[in-house]
Design a protein around this motif. Structure first.
Motif, PDB file in Angstrom:
ATOM      1  N   ASN A 181      39.173  36.672  38.383  1.00 47.15           N
ATOM      2  CA  ASN A 181      38.527  35.366  38.227  1.00 47.15           C
ATOM      3  C   ASN A 181      38.987  34.651  36.961  1.00 47.15           C
ATOM      4  O   ASN A 181      39.134  33.424  36.959  1.00 47.15           O
ATOM      5  N   VAL A 182      39.223  35.393  35.894  1.00 46.83           N
ATOM      6  CA  VAL A 182      39.756  34.780  34.674  1.00 46.83           C
ATOM      7  C   VAL A 182      41.144  34.205  34.959  1.00 46.83           C
ATOM      8  O   VAL A 182      41.454  33.072  34.567  1.00 46.83           O
ATOM      9  N   LEU A 183      41.981  34.965  35.667  1.00 46.53           N
ATOM     10  CA  LEU A 183      43.304  34.467  36.031  1.00 46.53           C
ATOM     11  C   LEU A 183      43.199  33.233  36.929  1.00 46.53           C
ATOM     12  O   LEU A 183      43.912  32.247  36.724  1.00 46.53           O
ATOM     13  N   ALA A 184      42.303  33.272  37.911  1.00 45.87           N
ATOM     14  CA  ALA A 184      42.136  32.121  38.809  1.00 45.87           C
ATOM     15  C   ALA A 184      41.702  30.879  38.028  1.00 45.87           C
ATOM     16  O   ALA A 184      42.239  29.786  38.238  1.00 45.87           O
ATOM     17  N   TYR A 233      45.687  41.035  43.185  1.00 45.87           N
ATOM     18  CA  TYR A 233      46.904  41.843  43.179  1.00 45.87           C
ATOM     19  C   TYR A 233      47.665  41.668  41.865  1.00 45.87           C
ATOM     20  O   TYR A 233      48.282  42.606  41.370  1.00 45.87           O
ATOM     21  N   ALA A 234      47.628  40.473  41.302  1.00 51.90           N
ATOM     22  CA  ALA A 234      48.389  40.176  40.091  1.00 51.90           C
ATOM     23  C   ALA A 234      47.857  40.928  38.872  1.00 51.90           C
ATOM     24  O   ALA A 234      48.633  41.338  38.012  1.00 51.90           O
ATOM     25  N   ASP A 244      51.668  35.238  33.432  1.00 54.53           N
ATOM     26  CA  ASP A 244      52.366  35.520  32.175  1.00 54.53           C
ATOM     27  C   ASP A 244      51.552  35.029  30.977  1.00 54.53           C
ATOM     28  O   ASP A 244      51.461  35.720  29.955  1.00 54.53           O
ATOM     29  N   ILE A 245      50.950  33.855  31.097  1.00 49.49           N
ATOM     30  CA  ILE A 245      50.092  33.337  30.026  1.00 49.49           C
ATOM     31  C   ILE A 245      48.864  34.228  29.855  1.00 49.49           C
ATOM     32  O   ILE A 245      48.470  34.569  28.734  1.00 49.49           O
ATOM     33  N   LEU A 297      46.092  39.219  26.434  1.00 55.58           N
ATOM     34  CA  LEU A 297      45.496  40.553  26.442  1.00 55.58           C
ATOM     35  C   LEU A 297      45.962  41.360  25.229  1.00 55.58           C
ATOM     36  O   LEU A 297      47.043  41.108  24.695  1.00 55.58           O
ATOM     37  N   PRO A 298      45.188  42.340  24.809  1.00 57.29           N
ATOM     38  CA  PRO A 298      45.629  43.208  23.707  1.00 57.29           C
ATOM     39  C   PRO A 298      46.930  43.921  24.069  1.00 57.29           C
ATOM     40  O   PRO A 298      47.198  44.187  25.252  1.00 57.29           O
TER      41      PRO A 298
END
Length: 151
Positions: free
Chosen positions: A51-54, A81-82, A107-108, A113-114
């Motif tokens: 959800n963060v990616l979306a 999946y990503a 990629d962003i 992420l750590p």
């Protein structure tokens, strides 16, 4: 509170009700409760990350293009999946070449992420919910539960 029959009539008309109850009220069998909690603990971080990616992807699309492509089940599956990896013969992997725009967002996302971040593992199959693993009584309770949840 409406009676069960009144809720069923309302449900047919498109007015849905939810009935609030506790986890322990529904899952009274210890093995079923443990398996369900295990599944929730496994899936929750995956859902949060996807959800963060979306959200990041939608914001990027709005900022750069002014519009967003279709947000359907395929899109959200690709987000899941990503942000995960899976093993096994039937494991579905994220196709970076097929999803160029989402790959740019990924990629962003990954840059935020750590450095020691480990990708979340997505199980290929849910093996533990079967009559032989959790016992017939627990399995029957799970099957009967379906009738209680859809009033």
């Amino acid at each position: 509170m409406a009676t069960r029959q009144a809720r069923r009539v309302a449900n047919k008309e498109g007015n849905l009700y939810s009935v609030k109850t506790g986890f322990k009220t529904i899952f009274t069998h210890p093995q079923l409760a443990a398996t369900t909690l295990q599944a929730v603990q496994l899936v929750s971080p995956i859902l949060i990350a996807s959800n963060v990616l979306a959200n990041l992807h939608v914001l990027r699309c709005l900022e750069t293009e002014g519009n967003v492509s279709k947000l359907d089940q395929t899109f959200f599956s690709n987000c899941m999946y990503a942000v995960t990896h899976s093993t096994g013969r039937s494991a579905v992997q994220f196709d970076r070449a097929k999803n160029v725009k989402l790959t740019e967002s990924l990629d962003i996302y990954m840059q935020q992420l750590p450095q020691d971040h480990q990708p979340l593992e997505r199980p290929t199959y849910i093996k533990d919910v079967s009559p032989t693993r959790i016992g017939p009584t627990c399995y029957d309770q799970c099957a009967a539960l379906t009738g209680h949840l859809y009033i």
